[in-house]
Design a protein around this motif. Structure first.
Motif, PDB file in Angstrom:
ATOM      1  N   THR A 141       0.854  -1.189   0.000  1.00  0.00           N
ATOM      2  CA  THR A 141       0.000   0.000   0.000  1.00  0.00           C
ATOM      3  C   THR A 141       0.888   1.237   0.000  1.00  0.00           C
ATOM      4  O   THR A 141       1.875   1.287   0.739  1.00  0.00           O
ATOM      5  CB  THR A 141      -0.925   0.011   1.233  1.00  0.00           C
ATOM      6  OG1 THR A 141      -1.836  -1.093   1.141  1.00  0.00           O
ATOM      7  CG2 THR A 141      -1.720   1.299   1.321  1.00  0.00           C
ATOM      8  N   THR A 142       0.547   2.209  -0.810  1.00  0.00           N
ATOM      9  CA  THR A 142       1.339   3.433  -0.913  1.00  0.00           C
ATOM     10  C   THR A 142       0.639   4.568  -0.176  1.00  0.00           C
ATOM     11  O   THR A 142      -0.551   4.803  -0.376  1.00  0.00           O
ATOM     12  CB  THR A 142       1.557   3.843  -2.388  1.00  0.00           C
ATOM     13  OG1 THR A 142       2.184   2.755  -3.086  1.00  0.00           O
ATOM     14  CG2 THR A 142       2.435   5.066  -2.485  1.00  0.00           C
ATOM     15  N   ILE A 143       1.414   5.255   0.681  1.00  0.00           N
ATOM     16  CA  ILE A 143       0.887   6.380   1.462  1.00  0.00           C
ATOM     17  C   ILE A 143       1.684   7.635   1.116  1.00  0.00           C
ATOM     18  O   ILE A 143       2.915   7.594   1.033  1.00  0.00           O
ATOM     19  CB  ILE A 143       1.005   6.095   2.974  1.00  0.00           C
ATOM     20  CG1 ILE A 143       0.107   4.914   3.356  1.00  0.00           C
ATOM     21  CG2 ILE A 143       0.626   7.315   3.791  1.00  0.00           C
ATOM     22  CD1 ILE A 143       0.277   4.491   4.791  1.00  0.00           C
ATOM     23  N   THR A 144       0.987   8.740   0.928  1.00  0.00           N
ATOM     24  CA  THR A 144       1.632  10.031   0.699  1.00  0.00           C
ATOM     25  C   THR A 144       1.557  10.839   1.985  1.00  0.00           C
ATOM     26  O   THR A 144       0.462  11.151   2.461  1.00  0.00           O
ATOM     27  CB  THR A 144       0.959  10.800  -0.450  1.00  0.00           C
ATOM     28  OG1 THR A 144       1.012  10.002  -1.644  1.00  0.00           O
ATOM     29  CG2 THR A 144       1.672  12.124  -0.704  1.00  0.00           C
ATOM     30  N   THR A 145       2.716  11.178   2.562  1.00  0.00           N
ATOM     31  CA  THR A 145       2.759  11.897   3.836  1.00  0.00           C
ATOM     32  C   THR A 145       2.506  13.386   3.621  1.00  0.00           C
ATOM     33  O   THR A 145       2.408  13.868   2.490  1.00  0.00           O
ATOM     34  CB  THR A 145       4.119  11.704   4.518  1.00  0.00           C
ATOM     35  OG1 THR A 145       5.139  12.360   3.729  1.00  0.00           O
ATOM     36  CG2 THR A 145       4.468  10.232   4.649  1.00  0.00           C
ATOM     37  N   TYR A 146       2.427  14.119   4.742  1.00  0.00           N
ATOM     38  CA  TYR A 146       2.217  15.568   4.665  1.00  0.00           C
ATOM     39  C   TYR A 146       3.391  16.261   3.988  1.00  0.00           C
ATOM     40  O   TYR A 146       3.245  17.344   3.416  1.00  0.00           O
ATOM     41  CB  TYR A 146       2.026  16.147   6.067  1.00  0.00           C
ATOM     42  CG  TYR A 146       0.763  15.691   6.743  1.00  0.00           C
ATOM     43  CD1 TYR A 146      -0.489  16.033   6.233  1.00  0.00           C
ATOM     44  CD2 TYR A 146       0.809  14.910   7.892  1.00  0.00           C
ATOM     45  CE1 TYR A 146      -1.654  15.607   6.841  1.00  0.00           C
ATOM     46  CE2 TYR A 146      -0.356  14.481   8.517  1.00  0.00           C
ATOM     47  CZ  TYR A 146      -1.585  14.839   7.987  1.00  0.00           C
ATOM     48  OH  TYR A 146      -2.732  14.405   8.592  1.00  0.00           O
ATOM     49  N   GLU A 147       4.575  15.636   4.055  1.00  0.00           N
ATOM     50  CA  GLU A 147       5.755  16.214   3.402  1.00  0.00           C
ATOM     51  C   GLU A 147       5.828  15.835   1.925  1.00  0.00           C
ATOM     52  O   GLU A 147       6.845  16.040   1.277  1.00  0.00           O
ATOM     53  CB  GLU A 147       7.039  15.750   4.110  1.00  0.00           C
ATOM     54  CG  GLU A 147       7.169  16.191   5.554  1.00  0.00           C
ATOM     55  CD  GLU A 147       6.397  15.284   6.498  1.00  0.00           C
ATOM     56  OE1 GLU A 147       5.957  14.186   6.060  1.00  0.00           O
ATOM     57  OE2 GLU A 147       6.213  15.663   7.665  1.00  0.00           O
ATOM     58  N   ASN A 148       4.750  15.210   1.415  1.00  0.00           N
ATOM     59  CA  ASN A 148       4.668  14.742   0.028  1.00  0.00           C
ATOM     60  C   ASN A 148       5.680  13.633  -0.264  1.00  0.00           C
ATOM     61  O   ASN A 148       6.149  13.483  -1.393  1.00  0.00           O
ATOM     62  CB  ASN A 148       4.870  15.908  -0.961  1.00  0.00           C
ATOM     63  CG  ASN A 148       4.251  15.597  -2.324  1.00  0.00           C
ATOM     64  OD1 ASN A 148       3.266  14.874  -2.421  1.00  0.00           O
ATOM     65  ND2 ASN A 148       4.834  16.132  -3.374  1.00  0.00           N
ATOM     66  N   LYS A 149       6.000  12.842   0.760  1.00  0.00           N
ATOM     67  CA  LYS A 149       6.856  11.676   0.577  1.00  0.00           C
ATOM     68  C   LYS A 149       5.981  10.456   0.317  1.00  0.00           C
ATOM     69  O   LYS A 149       4.939  10.288   0.941  1.00  0.00           O
ATOM     70  CB  LYS A 149       7.716  11.439   1.817  1.00  0.00           C
ATOM     71  CG  LYS A 149       8.708  12.552   2.114  1.00  0.00           C
ATOM     72  CD  LYS A 149       9.484  12.253   3.389  1.00  0.00           C
ATOM     73  CE  LYS A 149      10.460  13.373   3.723  1.00  0.00           C
ATOM     74  NZ  LYS A 149      11.181  13.109   4.994  1.00  0.00           N
ATOM     75  N   SER A 150       6.420   9.618  -0.609  1.00  0.00           N
ATOM     76  CA  SER A 150       5.671   8.407  -0.945  1.00  0.00           C
ATOM     77  C   SER A 150       6.270   7.225  -0.173  1.00  0.00           C
ATOM     78  O   SER A 150       7.443   6.904  -0.328  1.00  0.00           O
ATOM     79  CB  SER A 150       5.737   8.149  -2.454  1.00  0.00           C
ATOM     80  OG  SER A 150       4.964   7.022  -2.801  1.00  0.00           O
ATOM     81  N   VAL A 151       5.441   6.589   0.660  1.00  0.00           N
ATOM     82  CA  VAL A 151       5.896   5.474   1.491  1.00  0.00           C
ATOM     83  C   VAL A 151       5.135   4.219   1.087  1.00  0.00           C
ATOM     84  O   VAL A 151       3.898   4.205   1.075  1.00  0.00           O
ATOM     85  CB  VAL A 151       5.655   5.757   2.995  1.00  0.00           C
ATOM     86  CG1 VAL A 151       6.173   4.606   3.842  1.00  0.00           C
ATOM     87  CG2 VAL A 151       6.332   7.064   3.399  1.00  0.00           C
ATOM     88  N   LYS A 152       5.886   3.158   0.743  1.00  0.00           N
ATOM     89  CA  LYS A 152       5.269   1.886   0.388  1.00  0.00           C
ATOM     90  C   LYS A 152       5.372   0.942   1.589  1.00  0.00           C
ATOM     91  O   LYS A 152       6.465   0.667   2.068  1.00  0.00           O
ATOM     92  CB  LYS A 152       5.956   1.274  -0.833  1.00  0.00           C
ATOM     93  CG  LYS A 152       5.821   2.119  -2.095  1.00  0.00           C
ATOM     94  CD  LYS A 152       6.437   1.435  -3.296  1.00  0.00           C
ATOM     95  CE  LYS A 152       6.406   2.321  -4.532  1.00  0.00           C
ATOM     96  NZ  LYS A 152       5.049   2.688  -4.941  1.00  0.00           N
ATOM     97  N   ILE A 153       4.228   0.457   2.064  1.00  0.00           N
ATOM     98  CA  ILE A 153       4.177  -0.413   3.241  1.00  0.00           C
ATOM     99  C   ILE A 153       3.675  -1.789   2.821  1.00  0.00           C
ATOM    100  O   ILE A 153       2.612  -1.895   2.196  1.00  0.00           O
ATOM    101  CB  ILE A 153       3.238   0.169   4.312  1.00  0.00           C
ATOM    102  CG1 ILE A 153       3.682   1.589   4.691  1.00  0.00           C
ATOM    103  CG2 ILE A 153       3.215  -0.719   5.547  1.00  0.00           C
ATOM    104  CD1 ILE A 153       2.740   2.287   5.649  1.00  0.00           C
ATOM    105  N   PRO A 154       4.419  -2.867   3.136  1.00  0.00           N
ATOM    106  CA  PRO A 154       3.939  -4.223   2.822  1.00  0.00           C
ATOM    107  C   PRO A 154       2.578  -4.477   3.470  1.00  0.00           C
ATOM    108  O   PRO A 154       2.359  -4.121   4.622  1.00  0.00           O
ATOM    109  CB  PRO A 154       5.027  -5.126   3.419  1.00  0.00           C
ATOM    110  CG  PRO A 154       6.250  -4.267   3.474  1.00  0.00           C
ATOM    111  CD  PRO A 154       5.759  -2.881   3.752  1.00  0.00           C
ATOM    112  N   ASN A 155       1.683  -5.084   2.733  1.00  0.00           N
ATOM    113  CA  ASN A 155       0.323  -5.296   3.234  1.00  0.00           C
ATOM    114  C   ASN A 155       0.268  -6.169   4.478  1.00  0.00           C
ATOM    115  O   ASN A 155      -0.616  -6.004   5.317  1.00  0.00           O
ATOM    116  CB  ASN A 155      -0.549  -5.920   2.130  1.00  0.00           C
ATOM    117  CG  ASN A 155      -0.884  -4.923   1.043  1.00  0.00           C
ATOM    118  OD1 ASN A 155      -0.999  -3.731   1.298  1.00  0.00           O
ATOM    119  ND2 ASN A 155      -1.042  -5.400  -0.178  1.00  0.00           N
TER     120      ASN A 155
END
Length: 270
Positions: A141-155
């Motif tokens: 799952t990909t999350i976009t943080t408030y700093e506009n960083k893209s974080v991919k987290i294993p499901n």
């Protein structure tokens, strides 16, 4: 020699006949799959499922139908399908042992897609990471943080640990704490804070804002403040309160105590 020629011709004829049957079954099966997928796509698109779920169902159905067609075609020419299935099963077990984490992520992706603890666009908190869900894939799952960083987290991590969905409700509470001096009047402190709250249109009238005395500390009295707003307004409200309450305290002579140390000279005291 004639007998050999006859057997050879019969063998070639049998192969040719089986090959024709194989090709006919394969072609007919592929055409059938094409028509089935065409109608299935329309049916799936009409459902209210998320786009990710629709894509996943469509892909899985297509792979399953193609596998059925190939196995059926092979069985018509006398191929031992059972041995092929057994071999594929053994290969799957071997691959599964080597790809345990990948399989976990795949299964977790299916769980997330269908159980919907969160969906694309939701604001979530996970292990110190806070941001908006950009996409939910089968493996991560990909999350976009408030700093506009893209974080991919294993499901698999998302299904085995606590995830806070900040967008699940219509409103979100902003909790704040302030400390004032024991010399300050509590009624005045609460009145000043309520005045600050009333000046911000992003803070909702309902649910009602609350201001409480929550603790008696060594250096002062702790005041807990609870206000409500829409999930997207959480940080604008939070930063507004932090700034405006300090300014309002200064204007009204309300003291915010801070730790300090007093030193005494024993000789001077004597």
């Amino acid at each position: 020699m004639d007998n050999f020629s006859k057997k050879f011709n019969d063998f070639i004829g049998t192969i040719g006949e089986n090959l024709i049957i194989f090709v006919l079954v394969l072609v007919a099966g592929l055409l059938a799959v094409k028509f089935i997928m065409m109608f299935s796509k329309k049916a799936i698109l009409k459902t209210k499922l998320d786009h990710t779920v629709k894509t996943f169902l469509y892909s899985m159905l297509r792979v399953l139908l193609y596998a059925i067609v190939v196995v059926t075609a092979l069985s018509t020419i006398g191929v031992n399908v059972n041995s092929i299935v057994t071999a594929l099963g053994a290969a799957a077990v071997t691959a599964g042992l080597a790809l345990q984490d990948t399989i976990k992520n795949f299964v977790s992706g299916i769980i997330i897609i269908f159980s919907k603890p969160f969906t694309a666009g939701d604001l979530i908190e996970f292990e110190g990471i806070e941001g908006y869900v950009e996409s939910i894939r089968v493996f991560y799952t990909t999350i976009t943080t408030y700093e506009n960083k893209s974080v991919k987290i294993p499901n698999s991590k998302l299904t085995s640990n606590n995830v806070t969905n900040c967008s699940s409700g219509e409103y979100r509470r902003v909790s704040l704490k302030y400390t004032v001096s024991y010399e300050d009047q509590i009624t005045k402190v609460k009145s000043v804070i309520y005045s600050v709250i009333s000046k911000n249109s992003k803070i909702l009238a309902q649910p009602e804002s609350k201001v409480y005395v929550s603790k008696h500390l060594d250096s002062g009295v702790e005041i807990s403040v609870f206000v409500w707003g829409h999930p997207d307004d959480y940080f604008p409200i939070y930063f507004y309160m932090q700034e405006q309450v300090k300014l309002a305290f200064d204007e009204n002579g309300i003291t915010i105590p801070y730790p300090h140390v007093e030193l005494h000279d024993k000789k001077i005291n004597k």
